[in-house]
Design an enzyme around this catalytic site. Structure first.
Site, short mmCIF file in Angstrom:
data_model
loop_
_atom_site.label_atom_id
_atom_site.label_comp_id
_atom_site.label_asym_id
_atom_site.label_seq_id
_atom_site.Cartn_x
_atom_site.Cartn_y
_atom_site.Cartn_z
N SER A 128 0.84 -1.20 0.00
CA SER A 128 0.00 0.00 0.00
C SER A 128 0.87 1.25 0.00
O SER A 128 2.00 1.23 0.47
CB SER A 128 -0.91 0.01 1.23
OG SER A 128 -1.71 1.16 1.21
N LYS A 182 -4.98 -6.46 2.83
CA LYS A 182 -4.81 -5.29 1.95
C LYS A 182 -6.16 -4.87 1.36
O LYS A 182 -6.47 -3.68 1.25
CB LYS A 182 -3.81 -5.61 0.82
CG LYS A 182 -3.76 -4.58 -0.31
CD LYS A 182 -3.11 -3.30 0.13
CE LYS A 182 -3.20 -2.10 -0.79
NZ LYS A 182 -3.36 -2.19 -2.16
N HIS A 185 -8.05 -3.12 4.00
CA HIS A 185 -7.45 -1.78 4.13
C HIS A 185 -8.11 -0.83 3.12
O HIS A 185 -8.52 0.28 3.46
CB HIS A 185 -5.94 -1.84 3.87
CG HIS A 185 -5.31 -0.50 3.61
ND1 HIS A 185 -5.40 0.13 2.39
CD2 HIS A 185 -4.63 0.35 4.41
CE1 HIS A 185 -4.79 1.31 2.45
NE2 HIS A 185 -4.31 1.46 3.67
N ASN A 186 -8.24 -1.29 1.89
CA ASN A 186 -8.83 -0.42 0.87
C ASN A 186 -10.31 -0.18 1.13
O ASN A 186 -10.80 0.92 0.87
CB ASN A 186 -8.61 -1.02 -0.53
CG ASN A 186 -7.17 -0.89 -0.97
OD1 ASN A 186 -6.25 -0.82 -0.15
ND2 ASN A 186 -6.93 -0.86 -2.26
N GLU A 189 -10.46 2.38 3.64
CA GLU A 189 -10.09 3.64 2.98
C GLU A 189 -11.32 4.27 2.29
O GLU A 189 -11.55 5.47 2.40
CB GLU A 189 -8.98 3.32 1.97
CG GLU A 189 -8.54 4.45 1.08
CD GLU A 189 -7.55 3.91 0.01
OE1 GLU A 189 -6.61 3.17 0.36
OE2 GLU A 189 -7.75 4.23 -1.17
P1 NBP Z 1 0.32 -2.01 -14.22
O1 NBP Z 1 -0.76 -2.60 -13.40
O2 NBP Z 1 -0.02 -0.88 -15.12
O3 NBP Z 1 1.00 -3.18 -15.10
C1 NBP Z 1 2.01 -2.90 -16.01
C2 NBP Z 1 3.09 -3.95 -15.95
O4 NBP Z 1 2.55 -5.25 -16.18
C3 NBP Z 1 4.14 -3.73 -17.03
O5 NBP Z 1 5.38 -4.06 -16.48
C4 NBP Z 1 3.69 -4.70 -18.10
O6 NBP Z 1 4.74 -5.08 -18.96
C5 NBP Z 1 3.29 -5.86 -17.25
N1 NBP Z 1 2.50 -6.88 -17.96
C6 NBP Z 1 1.23 -6.84 -18.41
BR1 NBP Z 1 0.14 -5.39 -18.32
N2 NBP Z 1 0.82 -7.98 -18.96
C7 NBP Z 1 1.88 -8.80 -18.89
C8 NBP Z 1 2.10 -10.13 -19.32
N3 NBP Z 1 1.14 -10.85 -19.87
N4 NBP Z 1 3.34 -10.66 -19.10
C9 NBP Z 1 4.31 -9.94 -18.52
N5 NBP Z 1 4.15 -8.67 -18.09
C10 NBP Z 1 2.95 -8.10 -18.27
O7 NBP Z 1 1.56 -1.56 -13.30
P2 NBP Z 1 1.57 -0.76 -11.90
O8 NBP Z 1 0.62 0.36 -11.89
O9 NBP Z 1 3.01 -0.53 -11.65
O10 NBP Z 1 1.04 -1.84 -10.86
C11 NBP Z 1 1.64 -3.10 -10.68
C12 NBP Z 1 0.81 -3.89 -9.70
O11 NBP Z 1 0.80 -3.21 -8.45
C13 NBP Z 1 -0.63 -4.06 -10.11
O12 NBP Z 1 -1.09 -5.32 -9.71
C14 NBP Z 1 -1.34 -2.99 -9.32
O13 NBP Z 1 -2.70 -3.29 -9.08
C15 NBP Z 1 -0.53 -2.99 -8.04
N6 NBP Z 1 -0.58 -1.77 -7.27
C16 NBP Z 1 -0.59 -0.57 -7.87
C17 NBP Z 1 -0.61 0.58 -7.11
C18 NBP Z 1 -0.59 1.90 -7.78
O14 NBP Z 1 -0.72 2.91 -7.06
N7 NBP Z 1 -0.39 1.99 -9.08
C19 NBP Z 1 -0.60 0.50 -5.72
C20 NBP Z 1 -0.54 -0.73 -5.13
C21 NBP Z 1 -0.54 -1.86 -5.92
P3 NBP Z 1 5.04 -4.24 -20.29
O15 NBP Z 1 5.90 -3.08 -19.87
O16 NBP Z 1 5.77 -5.19 -21.15
O17 NBP Z 1 3.73 -3.81 -20.86
#
Ligand code: NBP
Length: 478
Positions: A128, A182, A185-186, A189
């Site tokens: 988080s 988690k 938590h949300n 939130e």
């Molecule tokens: P995203 O959720 O936007 O995912 C993008 C990533 O996933 C890229 O590295 C992409 O690779 C990869 N990917 C996908 Br899409 N499909 C794939 C596949 N079939 N094989 C391999 N790689 C694949 O990224 P994020 O916003 O950094 O979030 C990552 C995780 O963390 C998610 O589960 C999200 O829910 C969680 N999360 C996010 C936050 C937040 O604030 N954003 C907070 C807490 C948790 P590519 O570059 O090759 O397209």
């Protein structure tokens, strides 16, 4: 093999977590489906620590010291399964896969079981704090086996947020417990944000205050028992003036709230568990209702409550009442979330220390608040607390809130200002403290139309009344 941890999936979250590990002295192997991201990370941030860039899955796995620690930060759902299937065949007994994405806990349970059968520890870890937290210190909620935590714990604790020198990371419980916590938590939130929104709406529409004045009220509250990240940012948002129009920012934003789904998961799961998280549910439905354009157009202009102006002193008094109502409702919303965790722990056999959960939410995450220290202290006195209201300190605060809380809900109702979460919290409180509930009548109705039987207050057993018979005989059922 030199890297203590590997991160695959280098979008915002993965990239920042990898940098956080590196900044804390770990050698981090980095990998991404599209290699350009890996290259960019090392080019931009390589100076921050030791990174090993890997283009292929094989190189990535080969870069990891054994037992391997491989963290996945990709999109939740099918992408996570695809990445697990890509790497699992390359791993050996005792290696660990950590999923730091926002997975549904039931997916985590499924993945953990299937990988356990293949000798791999699968750790679903709730992370988080968003992008900023990932870089500078998130709250980390790992599930999985205790053995995996023995290996991963020190690393998680070192990159997590710290409060009073204590890390915001702990082993929550086995298999999906981390992702479950988690999710709750949300959900909490969502409730916290909705309650703050209702307080703002009341101060504006009933109290007659402007957004900058309400920002000041929130700043004042933030110095007291409501001290929290969400109250702090609320004051910032309310004090912000839109540059283009010169209007308060909050007045130029469309009033339709979005959601990414974790609140909905909380409510769906709560229905399955029979956990009455009414304030969380109302907060989730409030977002949905705000986005129902057609329905809102159909209702707009229908008659509502009575308007009257408050004098200056009345408005001040009302402000203090709203503070009580907000605090009491928040206490109830948290109590609902805590109880939901207890219900799940019983259902899934998790041994979750609720005081530890409060501890790791004190920093790094969105609901971080002074209040969580109080919850932690309550569990330190009695680790078996069924409700936060069984704690003497919280019980006193709920007692002191009675008149203002009820007054605020009743004024809101008379004025026609919606307070779904305030009133849900208050009704929950009144439901649970009641000696008798109309559930007895519900049982009578169910027995009448469906012979669903009922239990009696004076005798053991299960009973059915022969409703159609003249004598209305009561039959004991076996
Ligand atoms: P995203 O959720 O936007 O995912 C993008 C990533 O996933 C890229 O590295 C992409 O690779 C990869 N990917 C996908 Br899409 N499909 C794939 C596949 N079939 N094989 C391999 N790689 C694949 O990224 P994020 O916003 O950094 O979030 C990552 C995780 O963390 C998610 O589960 C999200 O829910 C969680 N999360 C996010 C936050 C937040 O604030 N954003 C907070 C807490 C948790 P590519 O570059 O090759 O397209």
């Amino acid at each position: 093999a030199t890297a203590q941890i590997g991160v695959t999936g280098l979008a915002v979250m993965g990239r920042n977590l990898a940098r956080n590990f590196a900044r804390n002295g770990y050698t981090v192997a980095v990998h991404n489906r599209t290699p350009a991201r890996t290259k960019a990370l090392v080019e931009e941030f390589g100076h921050e620590g030791a990174f090993v860039a890997a283009e292929s899955a094989e190189d990535f796995v080969a870069a990891l010291e054994r037992p391997r620690r491989l963290m996945i930060m990709v999109q939740a759902g099918a992408a996570t399964d695809a990445v697990i299937e890509e790497f699992a065949p390359l791993l050996e007994d005792g290696d660990m896969i950590i999923d730091g994405g926002n997975a549904h806990f039931s997916d985590t349970r499924r993945r953990e079981q299937s990988l356990r059968e293949r000798g791999i520890h699968f750790v679903g870890a709730g992370v988080s704090g968003g992008e900023e937290g990932a870089l500078n210190g998130p709250s980390i909620m790992p599930g999985g086996s205790p053995e995996s935590y023995a290996s991963l714990g020190p690393m998680f604790e070192s990159i997590s947020a710290k409060v009073d020198g204590e890390p915001c990371a702990t082993h929550v419980g086995t298999d999906g417990a981390g992702h479950f916590v988690k999710m709750v938590h949300n959900g909490i939130e969502y409730a916290d944000m909705q309650l703050i929104g209702e307080a703002y709406d009341l101060l504006r529409r009933v109290g007659g205050y402007t957004p900058p004045q309400i920002a000041e009220i929130f700043r004042r509250w933030n110095k007291g028992r409501l001290d929290s990240y969400l109250i702090e940012i609320t004051a910032e948002v309310l004090a912000h003036t839109d540059a283009a129009t010169g209007e308060p920012f909050v007045d130029v934003v469309m009033d339709a709230a979005g959601q990414k789904g974790t609140g909905r998961w909380t409510v769906q799961t709560a229905l399955d568990l029979g956990s009455p998280v009414t304030a969380i549910a109302q907060a989730t439905f409030a977002r949905a209702a705000s986005s129902q354009d057609g329905l809102r157009a159909a209702y707009r202009g229908l008659p509502g409550g009575t308007h009257w102006d408050l004098s200056g002193t009345e408005a001040e008094r009302f402000t203090s009442q709203v503070e009580h109502a907000l605090y009491a409702s928040k206490l109830i919303a948290y109590d609902q979330g805590w109880k939901m965790i207890l219900d799940a722990a019983a259902e899934y056999g998790w041994d979750i220390d609720l005081g530890e959960v409060a501890k790791i939410w004190r920093g790094g995450c969105i609901i971080r608040a002074a209040f969580l220290d109080r919850i932690r202290a309550a569990y330190a006195v009695d680790p078996g607390l069924v409700s936060l209201l069984s704690d003497a300190g919280f019980a006193t605060e709920i007692k002191d809130a009675q008149v203002p809380w009820r007054e605020v809900v009743s004024i809101a109702t008379r004025r026609g200002v919606p307070v779904p979460a305030f009133s849900a919290a208050l009704s929950y409180y009144d439901t649970l403290r009641a000696d008798r509930l109309p559930a007895a009548l519900t049982q009578g109705q169910r027995d009448f139309f469906g012979a669903h039987t009922y239990r009696r207050t004076d005798r053991q057993g299960s009973f059915h009344t022969l409703w159609g018979e003249a004598s209305r005989d009561e039959t004991e059922m076996l």
